[in-house]
Scaffold this motif. Sequence first.
Motif, PDB file in Angstrom:
ATOM      1  N   GLU A  10       0.830  -1.211   0.000  1.00  0.00           N
ATOM      2  CA  GLU A  10       0.000   0.000   0.000  1.00  0.00           C
ATOM      3  C   GLU A  10       0.864   1.260   0.000  1.00  0.00           C
ATOM      4  O   GLU A  10       0.605   2.216  -0.732  1.00  0.00           O
ATOM      5  CB  GLU A  10      -0.899  -0.021   1.240  1.00  0.00           C
ATOM      6  N   ARG A  11       1.919   1.264   0.807  1.00  0.00           N
ATOM      7  CA  ARG A  11       2.797   2.423   0.911  1.00  0.00           C
ATOM      8  C   ARG A  11       3.552   2.664  -0.398  1.00  0.00           C
ATOM      9  O   ARG A  11       3.737   3.803  -0.823  1.00  0.00           O
ATOM     10  CB  ARG A  11       3.782   2.203   2.064  1.00  0.00           C
ATOM     11  N   ILE A  12       3.996   1.584  -1.047  1.00  0.00           N
ATOM     12  CA  ILE A  12       4.720   1.731  -2.319  1.00  0.00           C
ATOM     13  C   ILE A  12       3.789   2.271  -3.402  1.00  0.00           C
ATOM     14  O   ILE A  12       4.189   3.095  -4.234  1.00  0.00           O
ATOM     15  CB  ILE A  12       5.359   0.399  -2.752  1.00  0.00           C
ATOM     16  N   ILE A  13       2.531   1.822  -3.394  1.00  0.00           N
ATOM     17  CA  ILE A  13       1.557   2.344  -4.356  1.00  0.00           C
ATOM     18  C   ILE A  13       1.352   3.838  -4.135  1.00  0.00           C
ATOM     19  O   ILE A  13       1.309   4.631  -5.077  1.00  0.00           O
ATOM     20  CB  ILE A  13       0.221   1.586  -4.247  1.00  0.00           C
ATOM     21  N   ASP A  14       1.251   4.253  -2.851  1.00  0.00           N
ATOM     22  CA  ASP A  14       1.127   5.683  -2.542  1.00  0.00           C
ATOM     23  C   ASP A  14       2.333   6.452  -3.067  1.00  0.00           C
ATOM     24  O   ASP A  14       2.213   7.554  -3.610  1.00  0.00           O
ATOM     25  CB  ASP A  14       1.016   5.893  -1.028  1.00  0.00           C
ATOM     26  N   PHE A  15       3.531   5.853  -2.904  1.00  0.00           N
ATOM     27  CA  PHE A  15       4.761   6.484  -3.382  1.00  0.00           C
ATOM     28  C   PHE A  15       4.721   6.645  -4.901  1.00  0.00           C
ATOM     29  O   PHE A  15       5.060   7.697  -5.438  1.00  0.00           O
ATOM     30  CB  PHE A  15       5.965   5.636  -2.971  1.00  0.00           C
ATOM     31  N   TYR A  16       4.288   5.603  -5.589  1.00  0.00           N
ATOM     32  CA  TYR A  16       4.208   5.633  -7.056  1.00  0.00           C
ATOM     33  C   TYR A  16       3.244   6.716  -7.529  1.00  0.00           C
ATOM     34  O   TYR A  16       3.502   7.422  -8.505  1.00  0.00           O
ATOM     35  CB  TYR A  16       3.761   4.272  -7.574  1.00  0.00           C
ATOM     36  N   ARG A  30      13.399   3.748   5.149  1.00  0.00           N
ATOM     37  CA  ARG A  30      14.000   2.901   6.203  1.00  0.00           C
ATOM     38  C   ARG A  30      13.717   1.428   5.940  1.00  0.00           C
ATOM     39  O   ARG A  30      14.592   0.579   6.116  1.00  0.00           O
ATOM     40  CB  ARG A  30      13.462   3.316   7.581  1.00  0.00           C
ATOM     41  N   TRP A  31      12.497   1.132   5.498  1.00  0.00           N
ATOM     42  CA  TRP A  31      12.146  -0.266   5.213  1.00  0.00           C
ATOM     43  C   TRP A  31      13.001  -0.810   4.071  1.00  0.00           C
ATOM     44  O   TRP A  31      13.483  -1.944   4.126  1.00  0.00           O
ATOM     45  CB  TRP A  31      10.661  -0.360   4.842  1.00  0.00           C
ATOM     46  N   VAL A  32      13.214   0.018   3.036  1.00  0.00           N
ATOM     47  CA  VAL A  32      14.012  -0.412   1.884  1.00  0.00           C
ATOM     48  C   VAL A  32      15.434  -0.771   2.309  1.00  0.00           C
ATOM     49  O   VAL A  32      16.014  -1.757   1.836  1.00  0.00           O
ATOM     50  CB  VAL A  32      14.032   0.691   0.807  1.00  0.00           C
ATOM     51  N   LYS A  33      16.011   0.010   3.236  1.00  0.00           N
ATOM     52  CA  LYS A  33      17.406  -0.190   3.647  1.00  0.00           C
ATOM     53  C   LYS A  33      17.565  -1.178   4.799  1.00  0.00           C
ATOM     54  O   LYS A  33      18.681  -1.568   5.133  1.00  0.00           O
ATOM     55  CB  LYS A  33      18.011   1.160   4.050  1.00  0.00           C
ATOM     56  N   GLU A  34      16.457  -1.582   5.380  1.00  0.00           N
ATOM     57  CA  GLU A  34      16.461  -2.403   6.596  1.00  0.00           C
ATOM     58  C   GLU A  34      17.118  -3.758   6.415  1.00  0.00           C
ATOM     59  O   GLU A  34      17.938  -4.199   7.203  1.00  0.00           O
ATOM     60  CB  GLU A  34      15.007  -2.600   7.041  1.00  0.00           C
ATOM     61  N   PHE A  42      11.110  -3.453  -3.533  1.00  0.00           N
ATOM     62  CA  PHE A  42      10.577  -2.110  -3.779  1.00  0.00           C
ATOM     63  C   PHE A  42      10.561  -1.820  -5.282  1.00  0.00           C
ATOM     64  O   PHE A  42       9.543  -1.397  -5.842  1.00  0.00           O
ATOM     65  CB  PHE A  42      11.444  -1.095  -3.027  1.00  0.00           C
ATOM     66  N   LYS A  43      11.705  -2.051  -5.960  1.00  0.00           N
ATOM     67  CA  LYS A  43      11.792  -1.782  -7.388  1.00  0.00           C
ATOM     68  C   LYS A  43      10.826  -2.663  -8.182  1.00  0.00           C
ATOM     69  O   LYS A  43      10.185  -2.209  -9.134  1.00  0.00           O
ATOM     70  CB  LYS A  43      13.224  -2.009  -7.885  1.00  0.00           C
ATOM     71  N   GLN A  44      10.723  -3.931  -7.778  1.00  0.00           N
ATOM     72  CA  GLN A  44       9.846  -4.851  -8.496  1.00  0.00           C
ATOM     73  C   GLN A  44       8.385  -4.425  -8.370  1.00  0.00           C
ATOM     74  O   GLN A  44       7.613  -4.501  -9.330  1.00  0.00           O
ATOM     75  CB  GLN A  44      10.033  -6.278  -7.942  1.00  0.00           C
ATOM     76  N   THR A  45       8.000  -3.951  -7.190  1.00  0.00           N
ATOM     77  CA  THR A  45       6.619  -3.513  -6.990  1.00  0.00           C
ATOM     78  C   THR A  45       6.326  -2.260  -7.815  1.00  0.00           C
ATOM     79  O   THR A  45       5.241  -2.126  -8.393  1.00  0.00           O
ATOM     80  CB  THR A  45       6.348  -3.226  -5.500  1.00  0.00           C
TER      81      THR A  45
END
Length: 395
Positions: A10-16, A30-34, A42-45
Amino acid sequence: MNRISDDVIERIIDFYLGDISEREKMDLERWVKETPGQEQCFKQTLKMCQRLRLSSREERAGGMKTRIQEKWREERLKRRRRFVWGVISSAAAVLLLVGIFHVYYTNRKEPVPETLPKISLLESKHGEREAILQFPSGNEVMLGRENDRTVPLAEGIVLKSDSVKNLFPQPESGKDVMTEEYHTVIVPRGGEYNLTLADGTNVWLNSDSKLKFPLHFVGNQRAVYLEGEAFFEVTSDSLKPFVVKTAEVNVKVLGTSFNVMNYTDEAKVEVALLKGKVKFEDTRNRQTRALVPGEVVRMDKASTSIVLTKEDVSRVSAWRTGYFYFENMSMEELVVKLERWYQVKFTFASEKVKQMRFTGAVTRYRDLEYVLKMIEKTRDISFVDFGDQIKIYEK
């Protein structure tokens, strides 16, 4: 493969969609680097969003998240199948590789990967009418069409920044200006900006360019300093010639319209004259050329050799009116201009592809995918998006 939760999707869709707060964006970063592997998730989504042509919150609410979750389930299932098949076939694969290694190595030609994803370029940010104004003190303010304020530059002088338009220096009545205080307008990659100088000269700055200029012109000339590319419409003043200074050349004029290009990552300096007269001077060897309308002078930075040609100057300065114009240009030169405007990175599969040439025109406000498909239709090349770079192959 790392698991990806519904909340993260959901968050990645909001980002897009660009529908995300700064706090949410920081949480997502932070999640991406965690954990290793989450950046790839992230990139695939994001690529899934692009392939599914996600374009609005309504589409997302109508089941887009469910479709992306299903895509992830399909990906996990495919990976399990590939793992099982890999275990079964590994021994045979090793023998086969040994058999074909010599043939492959001696006849190597890098092909277009058939298994790579079809081009699904994320929408790149370009065409933004924005810039940064840098004060002599080093302080900076953002300029752009969203601004509706004025920025004080000096006593009685303000920069009106309600749009992309102009500088309106207005010295205090009856006050003599004795010194030149220089400010700098910096246009980022993917941006463009138009301003008017103290003498009324109009300047259009191209992407990734800097112009250093005074609040008032003092002395017997009007000097500005340019890095990058700009088109000038100079206000005539026979007593104070206008001089554009760059690292390699100076361009001296009285009143005229011309284009200057001198990017640090390009091998040539270029000056094209639309109307009036200009004097081109190489600052190292003091070579000079006088240009008349319709002439273009180009100097090789390494050898300092100069070539003067008669051309359609409107094509050279087509970027100012919103167009790319490529005249028999090598792909190596062409992608430098696309990188600067679309903020992407290109790599080449071979030296041959670098030297392929292209002629054509297209509006700069088209998305990158459209531009690349147009080039593919006329040349035997293919563009493949790898997420962090676009690789160019011979078909």
